[in-house]
Design an enzyme around this catalytic site. Structure first.
Site, PDB file in Angstrom:
ATOM      1  N   ILE A 189      18.761   8.867   4.137  1.00 34.50           N
ATOM      2  CA  ILE A 189      19.409   9.405   5.333  1.00 34.50           C
ATOM      3  C   ILE A 189      19.112  10.893   5.318  1.00 34.50           C
ATOM      4  O   ILE A 189      19.528  11.582   4.375  1.00 34.50           O
ATOM      5  CB  ILE A 189      20.943   9.174   5.290  1.00 34.50           C
ATOM      6  CG1 ILE A 189      21.255   7.726   4.956  1.00 34.50           C
ATOM      7  CG2 ILE A 189      21.623   9.615   6.587  1.00 34.50           C
ATOM      8  CD1 ILE A 189      21.675   7.510   3.516  1.00 34.50           C
ATOM      9  N   LYS A 248      18.138   0.162   5.259  1.00 34.69           N
ATOM     10  CA  LYS A 248      18.567   1.479   5.760  1.00 34.69           C
ATOM     11  C   LYS A 248      20.070   1.487   5.504  1.00 34.69           C
ATOM     12  O   LYS A 248      20.863   1.043   6.345  1.00 34.69           O
ATOM     13  CB  LYS A 248      18.238   1.592   7.257  1.00 34.69           C
ATOM     14  CG  LYS A 248      18.815   2.803   7.947  1.00 34.69           C
ATOM     15  CD  LYS A 248      17.977   4.047   7.734  1.00 34.69           C
ATOM     16  CE  LYS A 248      18.690   5.299   8.223  1.00 34.69           C
ATOM     17  NZ  LYS A 248      17.874   6.513   8.055  1.00 34.69           N
ATOM     18  N   LYS A 291      10.357   9.291   7.876  1.00 32.70           N
ATOM     19  CA  LYS A 291      10.806   8.362   6.820  1.00 32.70           C
ATOM     20  C   LYS A 291      10.774   6.920   7.312  1.00 32.70           C
ATOM     21  O   LYS A 291      10.329   6.014   6.604  1.00 32.70           O
ATOM     22  CB  LYS A 291      12.258   8.667   6.390  1.00 32.70           C
ATOM     23  CG  LYS A 291      12.469   9.978   5.701  1.00 32.70           C
ATOM     24  CD  LYS A 291      13.910  10.139   5.280  1.00 32.70           C
ATOM     25  CE  LYS A 291      14.901  10.117   6.438  1.00 32.70           C
ATOM     26  NZ  LYS A 291      14.737  11.214   7.391  1.00 32.70           N
ATOM     27  N   THR A 292      11.266   6.714   8.537  1.00 35.07           N
ATOM     28  CA  THR A 292      11.326   5.348   9.067  1.00 35.07           C
ATOM     29  C   THR A 292       9.909   4.795   9.227  1.00 35.07           C
ATOM     30  O   THR A 292       9.621   3.667   8.808  1.00 35.07           O
ATOM     31  CB  THR A 292      12.065   5.327  10.422  1.00 35.07           C
ATOM     32  OG1 THR A 292      13.338   5.939  10.250  1.00 35.07           O
ATOM     33  CG2 THR A 292      12.237   3.923  10.947  1.00 35.07           C
ATOM     34  N   GLU A 341      15.155   3.234   2.963  1.00 36.91           N
ATOM     35  CA  GLU A 341      15.035   4.515   3.668  1.00 36.91           C
ATOM     36  C   GLU A 341      16.302   5.330   3.466  1.00 36.91           C
ATOM     37  O   GLU A 341      17.411   4.848   3.720  1.00 36.91           O
ATOM     38  CB  GLU A 341      14.798   4.300   5.168  1.00 36.91           C
ATOM     39  CG  GLU A 341      14.634   5.651   5.863  1.00 36.91           C
ATOM     40  CD  GLU A 341      14.611   5.621   7.388  1.00 36.91           C
ATOM     41  OE1 GLU A 341      14.378   4.540   7.978  1.00 36.91           O
ATOM     42  OE2 GLU A 341      14.834   6.689   7.980  1.00 36.91           O
ATOM     43  N   GLY A 345      13.577  13.387  10.930  1.00 37.79           N
ATOM     44  CA  GLY A 345      12.496  13.419  11.922  1.00 37.79           C
ATOM     45  C   GLY A 345      11.102  13.599  11.335  1.00 37.79           C
ATOM     46  O   GLY A 345      10.126  13.716  12.077  1.00 37.79           O
ATOM     47  N   VAL A 346      10.973  13.611  10.005  1.00 40.03           N
ATOM     48  CA  VAL A 346       9.646  13.825   9.406  1.00 40.03           C
ATOM     49  C   VAL A 346       8.811  12.542   9.349  1.00 40.03           C
ATOM     50  O   VAL A 346       7.596  12.593   9.155  1.00 40.03           O
ATOM     51  CB  VAL A 346       9.705  14.430   7.985  1.00 40.03           C
ATOM     52  CG1 VAL A 346      10.238  15.850   8.015  1.00 40.03           C
ATOM     53  CG2 VAL A 346      10.505  13.577   7.039  1.00 40.03           C
TER      54      VAL A 346
HETATM   55  N1  ADP Z   1       2.417   9.622  12.642  1.00 45.41           N
HETATM   56  C1  ADP Z   1       3.139   9.564  13.751  1.00 45.41           C
HETATM   57  N2  ADP Z   1       2.529   9.447  14.960  1.00 45.41           N
HETATM   58  C2  ADP Z   1       3.261   9.400  16.101  1.00 45.41           C
HETATM   59  N3  ADP Z   1       4.599   9.457  16.153  1.00 45.41           N
HETATM   60  C3  ADP Z   1       5.265   9.574  14.985  1.00 45.41           C
HETATM   61  C4  ADP Z   1       4.571   9.634  13.742  1.00 45.41           C
HETATM   62  N4  ADP Z   1       5.501   9.754  12.750  1.00 45.41           N
HETATM   63  C5  ADP Z   1       6.697   9.745  13.345  1.00 45.41           C
HETATM   64  N5  ADP Z   1       6.572   9.657  14.683  1.00 45.41           N
HETATM   65  C6  ADP Z   1       7.672   9.687  15.660  1.00 45.41           C
HETATM   66  O1  ADP Z   1       8.502  10.800  15.311  1.00 45.41           O
HETATM   67  C7  ADP Z   1       9.875  10.443  15.352  1.00 45.41           C
HETATM   68  C8  ADP Z   1      10.520  10.655  13.990  1.00 45.41           C
HETATM   69  O2  ADP Z   1       9.981   9.729  13.050  1.00 45.41           O
HETATM   70  P1  ADP Z   1      10.930   8.864  12.109  1.00 45.41           P
HETATM   71  O3  ADP Z   1      10.075   7.993  11.282  1.00 45.41           O
HETATM   72  O4  ADP Z   1      11.994   8.220  12.913  1.00 45.41           O
HETATM   73  O5  ADP Z   1      11.568  10.046  11.216  1.00 45.41           O
HETATM   74  P2  ADP Z   1      12.833  10.027  10.223  1.00 45.41           P
HETATM   75  O6  ADP Z   1      13.078   8.601   9.846  1.00 45.41           O
HETATM   76  O7  ADP Z   1      12.418  10.875   9.075  1.00 45.41           O
HETATM   77  O8  ADP Z   1      13.969  10.637  10.988  1.00 45.41           O
HETATM   78  C9  ADP Z   1       9.934   8.990  15.838  1.00 45.41           C
HETATM   79  O9  ADP Z   1      10.186   8.994  17.223  1.00 45.41           O
HETATM   80  C10 ADP Z   1       8.548   8.451  15.548  1.00 45.41           C
HETATM   81  O10 ADP Z   1       8.170   7.477  16.477  1.00 45.41           O
HETATM   82 MG    MG Z   2      14.762   7.381  10.090  1.00 45.09          MG
END
Ligand code: ADP
Ligand code: MG
EC number: 6.3.3.3
Length: 236
Positions: A118, A38, A16-17, A116, A13-14
Site C-alpha cells: 500500500i 492486495k 505497483k499494481t 501488492e 502511482g509508480v
Molecule cells: N508502463 C505503464 N504504461 C502505461 N500506463 C501505466 C504504466 N504503469 C502504470 N501505468 C498507469 O499509471 C497508473 C498508476 O499505476 P499503478 O500500477 O496503479 O500504480 P500503484 O499501484 O503504484 O499506485 C495507472 O493508471 C496505470 O494504468
Molecule cells: Mg496499486
C-alpha cells in the site's frame, strides 16, 4: 526459489499494481500456480453493497485466479486516504488478523504469492504499525518499483535503505514508466546510478504503453511486455 514477493514502491502511482499483475501473468504463463493479494486497499468503488478495489480486480484478472475477492482484498475503504486515516474516518481499525488469515489461506493454496503493498514502506496501517512491518511479518522478499524520472534516485535509495534497516531482503528493482517520458538520458543515467548505489539487480524496465492501463488493459500485451522486459533468469 522464494515463496513469493511483496511488491512495494517508492510512492503511490509508480506502478505497483501493474508490476504485480504483469509478474503474475508471467509466472502463470510459465506454469506456476501463482496467487495474488492486495491486503489493504483504499479509494475503492462501491458496487451494490460491496467495496471493490480496482487494483485487486486487475490482479485477479491478470493472475486468472478463482480465489474469492475477500481473500485477495480482505480490507477495503472507500476514501482514497492512508489506511489509518481512512479507518479513523470510518470509525474502525484495521483488523490485521483478517489480513493474516487470508494470506495464510492463499499461501497454502498457491505455490507462489505476489502481494501488492500500500503506497510506500512508511504508510501507516495502525498507530505505530507500517507497511514495512506487514512486509516483515509476511516474510516475503521485496521488489521495489520506482520511476525512471528525476527525483527517483533519492526516493529509491530512501526506500532501499529503510527496508534494509528493518531487515527486509530485497530481490531487486523494477523501473516502470507510468507516465510518458521522452528523456532517455535521465532514464539511463538514473538507473545506472541506482544500481551502483544499491548494489541491487535491475529486474526489468517497463516502458510506457497505453495498453498497460490497469483499468482497461490488454492481456496479451501485458504478458508480452513482461516476458520481454523482465529478467527471467533472476525472477523465475
Ligand atoms: N508502463 C505503464 N504504461 C502505461 N500506463 C501505466 C504504466 N504503469 C502504470 N501505468 C498507469 O499509471 C497508473 C498508476 O499505476 P499503478 O500500477 O496503479 O500504480 P500503484 O499501484 O503504484 O499506485 C495507472 O493508471 C496505470 O494504468
Ligand atoms: Mg496499486
Amino acid at each position: 526459489m522464494e515463496k513469493g514477493y511483496f511488491i512495494t514502491g517508492t510512492d503511490t502511482g509508480v506502478g505497483k499494481t501493474l508490476v504485480t499483475g504483469g509478474l503474475a501473468a508471467l509466472y502463470k504463463s510459465r506454469g506456476v500456480n501463482v496467487g495474488v493479494m492486495k491486503p489493504i486497499a483504499t479509494g475503492c468503488k462501491r458496487v451494490e453493497n460491496h467495496l471493490v478495489s480496482e487494483d485487486a480486480i486487475f490482479l485477479k484478472r491478470s493472475a486468472e485466479v478463482e480465489d474469492d475477492y475477500e481473500l485477495i482484498n480482505p480490507i477495503s475503504f472507500e476514501q482514497p486516504l492512508a489506511p489509518t486515516v481512512a479507518a479513523r474516518l470510518s470509525n474502525t481499525r484495521i483488523d490485521l488478523e483478517r489480513v493474516h488469515t487470508a494470506f495464510d489461506t492463499l499461501y497454502d493454496r498457491h505455490d507462489f504469492l505476489l502481494v501488492e503493498g500500500i503506497g510506500g514502506l512508511l504508510v501507516p496501517i495502525d498507530q505505530y504499525y507500517f507497511v514495512v512491518d506487514l512486509a516483515n511479518e509476511l516474510e516475503l522478499p521485496l521488489i521495489v518499483v520506482c520511476r525512471p524520472t528525476l527525483g527517483t534516485i533519492n526516493h529509491t535509495l530512501l526506500t532501499v535503505s529503510y527496508a534494509r534497516e528493518h531487515g527486509l531482503k530485497i530481490k531487486g528493482i523494477i523501473v516502470n514508466e507510468s507516465v510518458e517520458n521522452e528523456d532517455d538520458i535521465v532514464k539511463k543515467t538514473n538507473i545506472d546510478e541506482i544500481k551502483r548505489l544499491t548494489d541491487l539487480p535491475l529486474l526489468g524496465m517497463i516502458p510506457f504503453d497505453t495498453r498497460l492501463d490497469v483499468e482497461n488493459f490488454h492481456k496479451e500485451t501485458l504478458l508480452k511486455i513482461f516476458s520481454d522486459k523482465i529478467d527471467k533468469d533472476i525472477i523465475i
